[in-house]
Scaffold this motif. Structure first.
Motif, PDB file in Angstrom:
ATOM      1  N   THR A  81       0.840  -1.188   0.000  1.00  0.00           N
ATOM      2  CA  THR A  81       0.000   0.000   0.000  1.00  0.00           C
ATOM      3  C   THR A  81       0.879   1.243   0.000  1.00  0.00           C
ATOM      4  OG1 THR A  81      -1.714  -1.161   1.249  1.00  0.00           O
ATOM      5  CG2 THR A  81      -1.795   1.236   1.285  1.00  0.00           C
ATOM      6  N   ALA A  82       0.570   2.164  -0.914  1.00  0.00           N
ATOM      7  CA  ALA A  82       1.274   3.455  -0.955  1.00  0.00           C
ATOM      8  C   ALA A  82       0.472   4.464  -0.142  1.00  0.00           C
ATOM      9  CB  ALA A  82       1.427   3.922  -2.391  1.00  0.00           C
ATOM     10  N   VAL A  83       1.189   5.316   0.596  1.00  0.00           N
ATOM     11  CA  VAL A  83       0.558   6.302   1.481  1.00  0.00           C
ATOM     12  C   VAL A  83       1.055   7.697   1.133  1.00  0.00           C
ATOM     13  CG1 VAL A  83       0.441   7.083   3.877  1.00  0.00           C
ATOM     14  CG2 VAL A  83       0.238   4.671   3.369  1.00  0.00           C
ATOM     15  N   ASN A  84       0.118   8.638   1.159  1.00  0.00           N
ATOM     16  CA  ASN A  84       0.435  10.061   1.006  1.00  0.00           C
ATOM     17  C   ASN A  84       0.034  10.792   2.265  1.00  0.00           C
ATOM     18  OD1 ASN A  84       1.372  10.540  -1.746  1.00  0.00           O
ATOM     19  ND2 ASN A  84      -0.640   9.779  -2.336  1.00  0.00           N
ATOM     20  N   GLY A  85       0.873  11.714   2.736  1.00  0.00           N
ATOM     21  CA  GLY A  85       0.536  12.669   3.788  1.00  0.00           C
ATOM     22  C   GLY A  85      -0.075  12.109   5.047  1.00  0.00           C
ATOM     23  N   GLY A  86      -0.714  12.995   5.802  1.00  0.00           N
ATOM     24  CA  GLY A  86      -1.464  12.614   6.978  1.00  0.00           C
ATOM     25  C   GLY A  86      -0.715  12.729   8.284  1.00  0.00           C
ATOM     26  N   LYS A  87      -1.438  12.377   9.320  1.00  0.00           N
ATOM     27  CA  LYS A  87      -0.951  12.430  10.689  1.00  0.00           C
ATOM     28  C   LYS A  87      -0.784  11.012  11.217  1.00  0.00           C
ATOM     29  CE  LYS A  87      -3.733  16.544  11.476  1.00  0.00           C
ATOM     30  NZ  LYS A  87      -4.880  17.069  12.204  1.00  0.00           N
ATOM     31  N   PRO A  88      -0.042  10.846  12.315  1.00  0.00           N
ATOM     32  CA  PRO A  88       0.094   9.508  12.900  1.00  0.00           C
ATOM     33  C   PRO A  88      -1.266   8.862  13.210  1.00  0.00           C
ATOM     34  CG  PRO A  88       1.678  10.991  13.902  1.00  0.00           C
ATOM     35  CD  PRO A  88       0.790  11.832  13.026  1.00  0.00           C
ATOM     36  N   GLU A  89      -2.234   9.662  13.646  1.00  0.00           N
ATOM     37  CA  GLU A  89      -3.560   9.125  13.962  1.00  0.00           C
ATOM     38  C   GLU A  89      -4.208   8.499  12.732  1.00  0.00           C
ATOM     39  OE1 GLU A  89      -2.909  12.581  14.520  1.00  0.00           O
ATOM     40  OE2 GLU A  89      -2.137  12.145  16.510  1.00  0.00           O
ATOM     41  N   ASP A  90      -3.975   9.079  11.552  1.00  0.00           N
ATOM     42  CA  ASP A  90      -4.542   8.550  10.313  1.00  0.00           C
ATOM     43  C   ASP A  90      -3.968   7.173   9.997  1.00  0.00           C
ATOM     44  OD1 ASP A  90      -5.946  10.995   9.863  1.00  0.00           O
ATOM     45  OD2 ASP A  90      -4.163  11.851   8.898  1.00  0.00           O
ATOM     46  N   LEU A  91      -2.655   7.052  10.096  1.00  0.00           N
ATOM     47  CA  LEU A  91      -2.006   5.773   9.812  1.00  0.00           C
ATOM     48  C   LEU A  91      -2.424   4.725  10.836  1.00  0.00           C
ATOM     49  CD1 LEU A  91      -0.118   4.029   8.163  1.00  0.00           C
ATOM     50  CD2 LEU A  91       1.820   5.055   9.387  1.00  0.00           C
ATOM     51  N   ARG A  92      -2.539   5.111  12.086  1.00  0.00           N
ATOM     52  CA  ARG A  92      -2.969   4.169  13.123  1.00  0.00           C
ATOM     53  C   ARG A  92      -4.402   3.703  12.874  1.00  0.00           C
ATOM     54  NH1 ARG A  92      -4.574   4.382  19.060  1.00  0.00           N
ATOM     55  NH2 ARG A  92      -3.691   2.477  19.911  1.00  0.00           N
ATOM     56  N   LYS A  93      -5.295   4.621  12.493  1.00  0.00           N
ATOM     57  CA  LYS A  93      -6.678   4.231  12.182  1.00  0.00           C
ATOM     58  C   LYS A  93      -6.719   3.257  11.010  1.00  0.00           C
ATOM     59  CE  LYS A  93      -8.962   8.355  13.936  1.00  0.00           C
ATOM     60  NZ  LYS A  93      -9.636   9.617  13.607  1.00  0.00           N
ATOM     61  N   TYR A  94      -5.872   3.480  10.023  1.00  0.00           N
ATOM     62  CA  TYR A  94      -5.779   2.558   8.885  1.00  0.00           C
ATOM     63  C   TYR A  94      -5.373   1.165   9.374  1.00  0.00           C
ATOM     64  CZ  TYR A  94      -4.115   0.441   4.562  1.00  0.00           C
ATOM     65  OH  TYR A  94      -3.895  -0.423   3.514  1.00  0.00           O
ATOM     66  N   LEU A  95      -4.336   1.096  10.220  1.00  0.00           N
ATOM     67  CA  LEU A  95      -3.891  -0.197  10.760  1.00  0.00           C
ATOM     68  C   LEU A  95      -4.963  -0.819  11.657  1.00  0.00           C
ATOM     69  CD1 LEU A  95      -0.186   0.709  11.576  1.00  0.00           C
ATOM     70  CD2 LEU A  95      -0.999  -0.834   9.772  1.00  0.00           C
ATOM     71  N   GLN A  96      -5.666  -0.007  12.455  1.00  0.00           N
ATOM     72  CA  GLN A  96      -6.742  -0.525  13.285  1.00  0.00           C
ATOM     73  C   GLN A  96      -7.844  -1.142  12.429  1.00  0.00           C
ATOM     74  OE1 GLN A  96      -7.462   3.162  15.432  1.00  0.00           O
ATOM     75  NE2 GLN A  96      -6.705   2.253  17.347  1.00  0.00           N
ATOM     76  N   GLY A  97      -8.142  -0.519  11.298  1.00  0.00           N
ATOM     77  CA  GLY A  97      -9.142  -1.070  10.383  1.00  0.00           C
ATOM     78  C   GLY A  97      -8.724  -2.423   9.846  1.00  0.00           C
ATOM     79  N   LYS A  98      -7.458  -2.566   9.480  1.00  0.00           N
ATOM     80  CA  LYS A  98      -6.944  -3.864   9.001  1.00  0.00           C
ATOM     81  C   LYS A  98      -6.995  -4.904  10.116  1.00  0.00           C
ATOM     82  CE  LYS A  98      -5.978  -2.592   4.853  1.00  0.00           C
ATOM     83  NZ  LYS A  98      -6.774  -3.104   3.737  1.00  0.00           N
ATOM     84  N   TYR A  99      -6.622  -4.494  11.321  1.00  0.00           N
ATOM     85  CA  TYR A  99      -6.621  -5.389  12.481  1.00  0.00           C
ATOM     86  C   TYR A  99      -8.033  -5.893  12.791  1.00  0.00           C
ATOM     87  CZ  TYR A  99      -6.307  -6.664  17.454  1.00  0.00           C
ATOM     88  OH  TYR A  99      -6.399  -7.299  18.671  1.00  0.00           O
ATOM     89  N   SER A 100      -9.023  -5.008  12.744  1.00  0.00           N
ATOM     90  CA  SER A 100     -10.378  -5.411  13.109  1.00  0.00           C
ATOM     91  C   SER A 100     -11.098  -6.157  11.986  1.00  0.00           C
ATOM     92  CB  SER A 100     -11.203  -4.195  13.545  1.00  0.00           C
ATOM     93  OG  SER A 100     -11.349  -3.296  12.480  1.00  0.00           O
TER      94      SER A 100
END
Length: 176
Positions: A81-100
């Motif tokens: 997955t390629a990622v552009n910009g954002g804050k740490p909270e955004d990346l963590r929410k993305y990982l939380q979505g994959k985890y759940s």
């Protein structure tokens, strides 16, 4: 007789800590967005996500392809997955979505300049220490607190488990 290990930094104008210097160098402009580049055709019980800074991806694609093939040979299903910009909270929410959403999600490898979360704590010798904290991307259901509102976490409350839910490893490509 063990020597004491500590961080030593020569005085620099405007830089109060290694964390301040690093965070100024690694700011990520723009809104957070992701783009799935590759997904393994084989399905396994071991899913790994490679998350790479989108501006870096094309220059290291051959190495990523080799790494993906090696992981697949070892029995992993890989998503790039390629990622552009954002804050740490955004990346963590993305990982939380994959985890759940994926019970077979084992972890992520973060490649390149991506959002960096920071932790500060009282240091025994020099006041406060500030440093990047990878645990923020591994403990996906723990609570992270910023009591003084300065944008750096200063407390972490786990969900009672002794270890993080997932692994995360960062490969920085920044050179000075």
């Amino acid at each position: 007789n063990d020597p004491t290990v500590s961080w030593f930094q020569p005085p620099q104008a405007g830089m109060s800590s290694p964390g301040q210097e690093f965070s100024q160098t690694y700011s990520l402009p723009g809104a957070f967005s992701t783009s799935e580049i590759y997904k393994s055709s084989s399905v396994t019980n071991n899913n790994i996500i490679l998350i790479v800074n989108s501006s870096l991806r094309s220059s290291i694609q051959a190495s990523l392809d080799t790494y993906i093939k090696d992981l697949e040979k070892d029995g992993y299903s890989v998503t790039l997955t390629a990622v552009n910009g954002g804050k740490p909270e955004d990346l963590r929410k993305y990982l939380q979505g994959k985890y759940s959403s994926d019970p077979n999600f084992k972890g992520a490898v973060l490649i390149g300049d991506l959002p960096v979360s920071w932790f500060e704590m009282k240091d025994d010798f020099y006041g406060y220490s500030t440093f990047p904290i990878d645990l923020y991307y591994m403990d996906l259901n723990g609570a992270w607190l910023d009591a003084n509102g300065n944008g750096k976490f200063d407390a972490h409350v786990s969900d009672g488990k002794e270890q993080p839910e997932k692994c995360a490893h960062e490969w920085s490509t920044h050179s000075t």
